[in-house]
Every structure is written in C-alpha cells, then in structure tokens.
Design a protein around this motif. Structure first.
Motif, PDB file in Angstrom:
ATOM      1  N   SER A   1     182.728  37.042 -62.006  1.00  0.00           N
ATOM      2  CA  SER A   1     182.144  38.312 -62.444  1.00  0.00           C
ATOM      3  C   SER A   1     180.678  38.108 -62.821  1.00  0.00           C
ATOM      4  N   ARG A   2     179.916  39.209 -62.775  1.00  0.00           N
ATOM      5  CA  ARG A   2     178.516  39.178 -63.196  1.00  0.00           C
ATOM      6  C   ARG A   2     178.048  40.592 -63.484  1.00  0.00           C
ATOM      7  N   MET A   3     176.975  40.708 -64.236  1.00  0.00           N
ATOM      8  CA  MET A   3     176.294  41.981 -64.436  1.00  0.00           C
ATOM      9  C   MET A   3     175.187  42.084 -63.403  1.00  0.00           C
TER      10      MET A   3
ATOM     11  N   GLN B   1     182.806  42.244 -59.792  1.00  0.00           N
ATOM     12  CA  GLN B   1     183.870  41.247 -59.809  1.00  0.00           C
ATOM     13  C   GLN B   1     184.284  40.888 -58.391  1.00  0.00           C
ATOM     14  N   THR B   2     184.587  39.648 -58.183  1.00  0.00           N
ATOM     15  CA  THR B   2     185.103  39.184 -56.904  1.00  0.00           C
ATOM     16  C   THR B   2     185.986  37.969 -57.169  1.00  0.00           C
TER      17      THR B   2
ATOM     18  N   MET C   1     185.295  32.760 -50.106  1.00  0.00           N
ATOM     19  CA  MET C   1     185.041  33.981 -50.872  1.00  0.00           C
ATOM     20  C   MET C   1     185.924  35.108 -50.361  1.00  0.00           C
ATOM     21  N   ALA C   2     186.288  36.013 -51.239  1.00  0.00           N
ATOM     22  CA  ALA C   2     187.135  37.150 -50.865  1.00  0.00           C
ATOM     23  C   ALA C   2     186.503  37.935 -49.730  1.00  0.00           C
ATOM     24  N   GLY C   3     187.315  38.214 -48.708  1.00  0.00           N
ATOM     25  CA  GLY C   3     186.848  38.986 -47.570  1.00  0.00           C
ATOM     26  C   GLY C   3     186.047  38.195 -46.555  1.00  0.00           C
ATOM     27  N   LYS C   4     185.894  36.885 -46.792  1.00  0.00           N
ATOM     28  CA  LYS C   4     185.134  36.026 -45.883  1.00  0.00           C
ATOM     29  C   LYS C   4     186.055  34.941 -45.322  1.00  0.00           C
ATOM     30  N   ARG C   5     185.566  34.235 -44.329  1.00  0.00           N
ATOM     31  CA  ARG C   5     186.313  33.109 -43.801  1.00  0.00           C
ATOM     32  C   ARG C   5     186.016  31.857 -44.626  1.00  0.00           C
ATOM     33  N   ARG C   6     186.877  30.867 -44.489  1.00  0.00           N
ATOM     34  CA  ARG C   6     186.637  29.585 -45.148  1.00  0.00           C
ATOM     35  C   ARG C   6     185.464  28.898 -44.461  1.00  0.00           C
ATOM     36  N   MET C   7     184.518  28.383 -45.252  1.00  0.00           N
ATOM     37  CA  MET C   7     183.333  27.769 -44.654  1.00  0.00           C
ATOM     38  C   MET C   7     182.826  26.639 -45.534  1.00  0.00           C
ATOM     39  N   SER C   8     181.894  25.866 -44.998  1.00  0.00           N
ATOM     40  CA  SER C   8     181.285  24.784 -45.768  1.00  0.00           C
ATOM     41  C   SER C   8     180.415  25.360 -46.874  1.00  0.00           C
ATOM     42  N   ASN C   9     180.162  24.548 -47.901  1.00  0.00           N
ATOM     43  CA  ASN C   9     179.284  25.002 -48.975  1.00  0.00           C
ATOM     44  C   ASN C   9     177.907  25.379 -48.448  1.00  0.00           C
ATOM     45  N   HIS C  10     177.407  24.617 -47.485  1.00  0.00           N
ATOM     46  CA  HIS C  10     176.083  24.897 -46.921  1.00  0.00           C
ATOM     47  C   HIS C  10     176.043  26.291 -46.305  1.00  0.00           C
TER      48      HIS C  10
ATOM     49  N   GLY D   1     174.398  32.475 -47.221  1.00  0.00           N
ATOM     50  CA  GLY D   1     174.602  33.921 -47.331  1.00  0.00           C
ATOM     51  C   GLY D   1     174.816  34.408 -48.746  1.00  0.00           C
ATOM     52  N   LEU D   2     174.924  33.481 -49.708  1.00  0.00           N
ATOM     53  CA  LEU D   2     175.168  33.858 -51.098  1.00  0.00           C
ATOM     54  C   LEU D   2     174.274  33.008 -51.988  1.00  0.00           C
ATOM     55  N   LYS D   3     173.008  33.364 -52.011  1.00  0.00           N
ATOM     56  CA  LYS D   3     172.005  32.541 -52.683  1.00  0.00           C
ATOM     57  C   LYS D   3     172.042  32.668 -54.204  1.00  0.00           C
ATOM     58  N   ASP D   4     172.735  33.699 -54.703  1.00  0.00           N
ATOM     59  CA  ASP D   4     172.769  33.904 -56.153  1.00  0.00           C
ATOM     60  C   ASP D   4     174.160  33.638 -56.725  1.00  0.00           C
ATOM     61  N   LEU D   5     174.879  32.686 -56.154  1.00  0.00           N
ATOM     62  CA  LEU D   5     176.235  32.391 -56.629  1.00  0.00           C
ATOM     63  C   LEU D   5     176.255  32.016 -58.096  1.00  0.00           C
ATOM     64  N   ASP D   6     175.206  31.325 -58.566  1.00  0.00           N
ATOM     65  CA  ASP D   6     175.200  30.887 -59.962  1.00  0.00           C
ATOM     66  C   ASP D   6     174.906  32.042 -60.945  1.00  0.00           C
ATOM     67  N   SER D   7     174.718  33.252 -60.420  1.00  0.00           N
ATOM     68  CA  SER D   7     174.608  34.412 -61.323  1.00  0.00           C
ATOM     69  C   SER D   7     175.978  34.904 -61.759  1.00  0.00           C
ATOM     70  N   TYR D   8     177.035  34.392 -61.099  1.00  0.00           N
ATOM     71  CA  TYR D   8     178.398  34.717 -61.475  1.00  0.00           C
ATOM     72  C   TYR D   8     178.901  33.774 -62.556  1.00  0.00           C
ATOM     73  N   HIS D   9     179.963  34.205 -63.196  1.00  0.00           N
ATOM     74  CA  HIS D   9     180.662  33.362 -64.174  1.00  0.00           C
ATOM     75  C   HIS D   9     182.143  33.357 -63.827  1.00  0.00           C
ATOM     76  N   CYS D  10     182.787  32.200 -63.960  1.00  0.00           N
ATOM     77  CA  CYS D  10     184.217  32.101 -63.682  1.00  0.00           C
ATOM     78  C   CYS D  10     185.007  32.525 -64.908  1.00  0.00           C
ATOM     79  N   GLU D  11     185.803  33.554 -64.741  1.00  0.00           N
ATOM     80  CA  GLU D  11     186.585  34.096 -65.853  1.00  0.00           C
ATOM     81  C   GLU D  11     187.779  33.203 -66.174  1.00  0.00           C
TER      82      GLU D  11
END
Length: 344
Positions: free
Chosen positions: A265-267, A274-275, A320-329, A334-344
């Motif tokens: 989740s994130r603001m 939420q995802t 990620m939800a709605g996406k295929r399984r892929m490498s971290n790279h 495609g998700l450059k701001d992943l660290d703006s989320y927090h794991c609940e």
C-alpha cells in the motif's frame, strides 16, 4: 526356457490351489485425481499389476471457455486402456453396485475424496492410502506444504489402511526423505511423487503375502502432532513481523503453488493505493536494528528487499498482481517507484 516356464506354471497352480495370492494377481481398483497419483498408476500397470478399474472425479468446467476438464488420473487411465468410473456421489447405489461387480481384492487411494465405509471396506484386503508425510505427523490435505513451512528437515511417504478417521489408519510402510535447504513444495512434490510409486507396489506385495505388521496409530498424544490442513489464500499472506528464517520457510512451502503473497500500500496523490504480489523465492540476511518491519528497500535496478523482525529478506522472484512473473530487472523497469510502497 521350457523348464523355467514349467516351474512358473507349477508355482501359479500351487498358489491358486492353496489360495495364496501374489501382488500381481490381486484385482485392484485405483482411486485418485491429480498428477501426484499418476506415476503410481502407470507403474502398477507397466509392472503387470491387475488394475481392473480407475475411479476419479467427474469432469468439471474450467478456464475462460468453461470447457470440461478431465483429471490427470483420467487422462492417464485412458492412455493405459483402463475402465474409468466417475461417480458424482460415492454412496450412490449404482456406483456401489459397479464396484461390487468388479470383485476387487484391494483398493488403492492417492489424493482422492474421503471414501464411505461401503467402498473402502469392500475389497477383501481392504483399501490403503498413500500419504505424503511420515504419519502420524502432518495428517491432512497439505502435508508437503506444512512440513516445509514449519522448517522440517525430513519428510516422507506413508501407506496406511483406511478406517473411519482421516489419515489415522494402521500404517503399513514408510519411506523417509530429507528436505534440503533449497527445496520447495514443488521440488518435494516431485521427489515424493516418484518415491511413492515404489512404496505403492511394495505395499501391494506386502498385503498379498501377509508379510507385514500394521502399526496402529493409537495412544498417541495429539498435542505432539503437527496438522496439515487445506491451505486457503488468506493463509498464504506473508507477515513481515516474523523472523527471516520463518519467512524463507513460508515462501518455500508455498512455491510455486499456491504461492506466498504480500500486501502493498501507499499514499499517492492523496489517495490510498493498494496492490499485492506473489513471492516465489527469497534469501534472508540477518541485521540488527532494521527499524520498521515491512519497509521496501530497492535500488531501482536489480535489488528488492523487505525488512523483517531480525533482518532483511531479499526477494529474488515475484509477480505483481495482474502481471506475469518476471525478473527483478524487468519488473523495476516498469515500476520505478516500488519503494514508495509499504508491505502491510
């Protein structure tokens, strides 16, 4: 060669005259559904055991087109040229009569439904089940998952005679197998599935010869046992307040299916977003003073990690939800701001 054939004929006539059966003479009804049961069925047929019929679940609609889906066991049985029964109700009179007409000597159950007594008690040698644990530990629907989740270093397969209680019948035979540090439910499933083949044929021969002493699961302190109940989606959610070791075992015990997952989740622009993401492979690095648990640490290129109770869990494979399984790279491209989320 003629002398050998004469001896075999003499042996068969002797056994038949004195009602001494061999495993390959028994009329076997095989009952199962998923892939886990298929190698045992194939081995029985290929080694000359007398499988007179296969019982499996009815075909069910599946997928977007809702086409009828056949169980793995049915597909294998058809390839092997075996008769298949697919009862809607196991107590239905027509199914009970069909079973009686088969005159079974022995029933074998691998990953099937709970049988009524009228069915499991019908064969004259009874019915045995192949279970993927070292009974009496891990009774239930998901023994491989729970053994790994709980950090066990060994598991195995067990054959036991069915009775009125689930997974509590008399034990016939067991084989132990180690769980490696890198094993997942996927790798252990394959190992136990193939080891189960050997134990099934061994058990048939033991029952036919009478050369075994069933071990009753009685007088056991139930508080010392670990159960293996069916796993639902909510059971697969990672708690980042756990220790890293617990999280690693949790992910291993659910990979690749049904898969552990984390809530994110994130603001963003004043609204709560939420995802979620499935997690398939992780590595733990112990650290002191990690601060808040559930914090995502990301370098924007390859590294994705989350803080837990006693360190950092590096995520090596996720989806990620709605996406295929892929490498971290690829994911971070495609998700450059992943660290703006927090794991609940």
């Amino acid at each position: 060669m003629g002398h050998i054939r004469h001896l075999e004929k003499y042996r068969f006539n002797y056994l038949y005259q004195y009602n001494i059966m061999t495993g390959k003479q028994l009329r076997i009804v095989f009952m199962g559904t998923p892939e886990f049961a298929v190698p045992s069925l194939r081995r029985l047929v290929e080694e000359g055991y007398n499988v007179v019929a296969v019982v499996t679940v009815p075909d069910k609609p599946a997928g977007r087109g809702q086409k009828l889906h056949e169980s793995d066991v049915k597909v294998a049985a058809r390839e092997l040229g075996l008769p298949v029964l697919q009862p809607e109700r196991l107590k239905a009179p027509e199914f009970v009569e069909a079973m009686r007409a088969l005159q079974p000597d022995l029933g074998i159950v691998i990953a099937f439904r709970m049988l009524p007594e009228v069915i499991w008690a019908m064969p004259r040698y009874g019915t045995f089940n192949l279970h993927a644990s070292l009974l009496p530990q891990y009774r239930g629907a998901a023994p491989i998952n729970w053994a790994i989740i709980n950090g066990e270093t060994r598991t195995g397969v067990t054959t036991f005679l069915l009775n009125h209680e689930i997974d509590k019948g008399a034990i016939i035979a067991q084989t132990e197998m180690p769980i490696g540090e890198d094993d997942t439910v996927g790798t252990m499933y394959d190992k136990l599935m193939h080891e189960g083949c050997r134990l099934v044929t061994e058990t048939v021969d033991k029952i036919a010869s009478g050369d075994y002493k069933p071990i009753e699961q009685a007088d056991i302190d139930e508080t010392t046992l670990r159960p293996a109940p069916k796993i639902f989606k909510d059971d697969c959610r990672i708690c980042w307040q756990w220790t890293g070791r617990c999280i690693v075992d949790f992910v291993r015990g659910l990979s690749p299916y049904p898969a552990a997952w984390m809530a994110l989740s994130r603001m963003h622009d004043g609204t709560q977003e939420q995802t979620s993401a499935k997690v398939f492979e992780v590595r733990f690095e112990p650290e002191d003073n990690v601060g808040e648990t559930g914090r995502i640490i990301c370098d924007g290129r390859e590294s994705i990690a989350v803080t837990c109770a006693d360190g950092v869990v590096h995520i090596l494979s996720m989806q990620m939800a709605g996406k295929r399984r892929m490498s971290n790279h690829d994911l971070l491209l495609g998700l450059k701001d992943l660290d703006s989320y927090h794991c609940e």
